[in-house]
Design an enzyme around this catalytic site. Structure first.
Site, PDB file in Angstrom:
ATOM      1  CD1 TRP A 195      -2.535   1.882   0.420  1.00  0.00           C
ATOM      2  CD2 TRP A 195      -1.279   2.476   2.178  1.00  0.00           C
ATOM      3  NE1 TRP A 195      -2.831   3.187   0.734  1.00  0.00           N
ATOM      4  CE2 TRP A 195      -2.080   3.577   1.796  1.00  0.00           C
ATOM      5  CE3 TRP A 195      -0.402   2.618   3.253  1.00  0.00           C
ATOM      6  CZ2 TRP A 195      -2.031   4.800   2.464  1.00  0.00           C
ATOM      7  CZ3 TRP A 195      -0.338   3.830   3.922  1.00  0.00           C
ATOM      8  CH2 TRP A 195      -1.162   4.909   3.527  1.00  0.00           C
TER       9      TRP A 195
ATOM     10  CD  GLU B 257      -4.654  -1.588   1.900  1.00  0.00           C
ATOM     11  OE1 GLU B 257      -3.515  -1.943   2.295  1.00  0.00           O
ATOM     12  OE2 GLU B 257      -5.533  -1.187   2.679  1.00  0.00           O
TER      13      GLU B 257
ATOM     14  CE  LYS C  11      -6.389   5.832   2.419  1.00  0.00           C
ATOM     15  NZ  LYS C  11      -5.456   5.871   3.531  1.00  0.00           N
TER      16      LYS C  11
ATOM     17  CG  ASP D 186      -8.729  -1.026   4.274  1.00  0.00           C
ATOM     18  OD1 ASP D 186      -9.808  -0.623   4.763  1.00  0.00           O
ATOM     19  OD2 ASP D 186      -7.643  -0.956   4.880  1.00  0.00           O
TER      20      ASP D 186
ATOM     21  CG  HIS E  30      -8.907   1.685   1.639  1.00  0.00           C
ATOM     22  ND1 HIS E  30      -7.624   1.338   1.311  1.00  0.00           N
ATOM     23  CD2 HIS E  30      -8.836   2.160   2.907  1.00  0.00           C
ATOM     24  CE1 HIS E  30      -6.824   1.578   2.324  1.00  0.00           C
ATOM     25  NE2 HIS E  30      -7.527   2.072   3.309  1.00  0.00           N
TER      26      HIS E  30
ATOM     27  CG  HIS F 291      -5.938  -4.500   4.915  1.00  0.00           C
ATOM     28  ND1 HIS F 291      -5.053  -3.463   4.834  1.00  0.00           N
ATOM     29  CD2 HIS F 291      -5.198  -5.618   5.044  1.00  0.00           C
ATOM     30  CE1 HIS F 291      -3.822  -3.941   4.888  1.00  0.00           C
ATOM     31  NE2 HIS F 291      -3.879  -5.252   5.000  1.00  0.00           N
TER      32      HIS F 291
ATOM     33  CG  ASP G 278      -9.501   4.488   5.534  1.00  0.00           C
ATOM     34  OD1 ASP G 278      -9.932   3.437   6.034  1.00  0.00           O
ATOM     35  OD2 ASP G 278      -8.336   4.611   5.095  1.00  0.00           O
TER      36      ASP G 278
ATOM     37  CG  ASP H 123      -7.939   2.450   9.552  1.00  0.00           C
ATOM     38  OD1 ASP H 123      -8.152   1.385   8.962  1.00  0.00           O
ATOM     39  OD2 ASP H 123      -7.377   3.432   8.997  1.00  0.00           O
TER      40      ASP H 123
ATOM     41  CG  ASP I 125      -5.498  -1.647   8.071  1.00  0.00           C
ATOM     42  OD1 ASP I 125      -4.950  -1.167   9.077  1.00  0.00           O
ATOM     43  OD2 ASP I 125      -5.411  -1.120   6.941  1.00  0.00           O
TER      44      ASP I 125
HETATM   45  C1  RNT Z   1      -3.977   2.708   4.672  1.00  0.00           C
HETATM   46  C2  RNT Z   1      -4.044   1.260   4.394  1.00  0.00           C
HETATM   47  C3  RNT Z   1      -2.909   0.434   4.926  1.00  0.00           C
HETATM   48  C4  RNT Z   1      -2.495   0.821   6.347  1.00  0.00           C
HETATM   49  C5  RNT Z   1      -1.510  -0.144   6.969  1.00  0.00           C
HETATM   50  C6  RNT Z   1      -0.884   0.418   8.196  1.00  0.00           C
HETATM   51  O1  RNT Z   1      -5.123   3.379   4.358  1.00  0.00           O
HETATM   52  O2  RNT Z   1      -5.268   0.750   4.850  1.00  0.00           O
HETATM   53  O3  RNT Z   1      -3.236  -0.899   4.833  1.00  0.00           O
HETATM   54  O4  RNT Z   1      -3.583   0.956   7.198  1.00  0.00           O
HETATM   55  O5  RNT Z   1      -0.601  -0.556   6.052  1.00  0.00           O
HETATM   56 ZN    ZN Z   2      -5.526  -1.360   4.785  1.00  0.00          ZN
END
Ligand code: RNT
Ligand code: ZN
Length: 418
Positions: free
Chosen positions: A185, A226, A228, A259, A262, A286, A294, A296, A326
């Site tokens: 990523w 990955e 986004k 993810d 994302h 993820h 986003d 998390d 994640d």
């Molecule tokens: C960032 C991505 C990525 C990170 C990690 C820490 O938006 O989701 O995967 O969260 O690599």
């Molecule tokens: Zn991620």
């Protein structure tokens, strides 16, 4: 609480009525690996021998006391968290979690030797390992571009980092006998509207051509890329968008990482599995929880988490979808975050394995959408909790809420002394 045998007896009767075999569901859940991310333990700080801020358009907020300050503390914390979580686990490392004995090592010079102690630890703890090159929190990512940089020196530096990450990941797979997933990523993007998106995307594509040129057996290393939608301060254009990486994954025969934070809030990753897997061999997940952005947040047992697990099991995708987590929350006990989020992923898998899929799919095939909806709703109140507690008990981890006082005790005994 009911004893496990009694609980299972009741559950077998209830679920059996719908053609579900509870014992098989338990077995399948226990066999599906979940990769737990190291970075929840210390707010994505890592152990490079340099101080710096978390950059790349991602953010961990909160300063709950007791975060792991070094490798030993992070390992101890995860060992404890792991004792609260049922199922098969992998541990996902980022490059900045290297063990170089306090020496400063340039990102393009890291190698398997800097992660050898993680392999020993993984063996001792019966864990698989995964890897992630780190393209953020670094002076050479400060202007917003890494693998897509117009500056050949910077771009090459990160290409080298990417190549080294594949070697490190392969060393995990080789030593542990479980393929390691290596996830790419990059934060690269523009805050405001760019006028040359093409150039940056050409650079990024060229970088992956160079990184994936090295042939590494898939029995050791499985790469993933990955996508986004946006990052903080990078709102207008993300170079590695979904379309970019869908193509990249197909071209290089690597996994696509989806993810759950994302995409646009009205899009569902659960819907993307059977779509992408028509063309891709594998998908890496993820699993996260975006709250308005986003963000998390810690994963909860919401409808989308269940839907993701159901789509994996309905499609028979257990081997093709690699489940990784994640999220990073620094505002509550970080070990509790690991426990809550990962136990929820496990709950969702068990939930999916207890779904009377054959019955529901028969209704759908016959056009009886009324029964499909009626039963989808009725199964929500079946005694899932009985099976979950039995599963925890069989796995030798605390059932129900019994883990909470244990976590509080660890906080009082260990974390509060930091
Ligand atoms: C960032 C991505 C990525 C990170 C990690 C820490 O938006 O989701 O995967 O969260 O690599
Ligand atoms: Zn991620």
């Amino acid at each position: 609480m009911l004893n496990t045998e009694k609980a299972l007896e009741i559950a077998r009767g209830v679920y059996g009525k719908y053609g579900v075999n509870v014992d098989e569901a338990l077995k399948k859940t226990a066999e599906t690996p979940v990769s737990v991310h190291c970075w929840q333990g210390d707010d994505v700080a890592g152990f490079e021998a340099v101080d710096g801020d978390l950059t790349g358009g991602i953010q961990s907020t909160g300063n709950y006391p007791g975060k792991a300050r070094n490798i030993d503390e992070l390992r101890k914390d995860f060992e404890f968290a792991s004792s609260l979580i049922p199922g098969k686990k992998k541990f996902s490392l980022h490059a900045i979690y290297l063990d170089a004995g306090g020496k400063k090592v340039a990102r393009n010079e890291i190698g398997p030797e800097h992660f050898a102690s993680w392999i020993d630890w993984a063996k001792e703890n019966g864990l698989g390992l995964d890897f992630n090159p780190t393209f953020f929190s670094h002076p050479l990512s400060a202007d917003g571009f890494t693998l897509s940089s117009d500056d050949e020196g910077i771009r090459k530096f990160w290409v080298e980092h990417g190549i080294q990450s594949r070697k490190i990941s392969a060393s995990f797979g080789k030593a542990l006998g479980i393929p390691s997933c290596n996830n790419f990523w990059v934060p690269d993007g523009f805050k405001d509207t760019p006028v040359n998106r093409k150039k940056k995307r050409e650079n990024l594509a060229r970088s992956y051509d160079e990184i994936f040129a090295l042939d590494i057996p898939k029995e050791y290393n499985l790469d993933s890329v990955e996508s986004k939608l946006f990052g903080i301060g990078l709102e207008s254009c993300t170079i590695g968008s979904h379309e970019f990486y869908m193509g990249c994954a197909l071209k290089h025969d690597v996994m696509l990482t989806l993810d759950t934070g994302h995409f646009h809030p009205t899009e569902f990753v659960s819907d993307k599995l059977s779509a992408t897997l028509q063309y891709l061999d594998g998908v890496m997940l993820h699993v996260s929880r975006p709250v308005r952005w986003d963000s998390d947040h810690v994963v909860i047992l919401d409808d989308e988490l269940k839907a993701i697990a159901c789509e994996i099991m309905r499609g028979g995708y257990e081997k093709r979808v690699r489940i990784g987590l994640d999220f990073f929350d620094g505002s509550i006990n970080r070990i509790a975050c690991w426990a809550i989020g990962t136990r929820n992923m496990q709950k969702a898998l068990l939930w999916a394995n207890l779904e009377p899929t054959a019955m529901l799919q028969k209704f759908e095939a016959e056009g009886d959408y009324t029964s499909r909806l009626a039963y989808l709703e009725e199964i929500k109140t079946l005694p899932f909790g009985l099976v979950w507690n039995a599963y925890c008990d069989m796995q030798g981890v605390p059932a129900g809420d019994a883990w909470v006082p244990m976590m509080k005790k660890y906080e009082a005994d260990v974390l509060s002394a930091r």
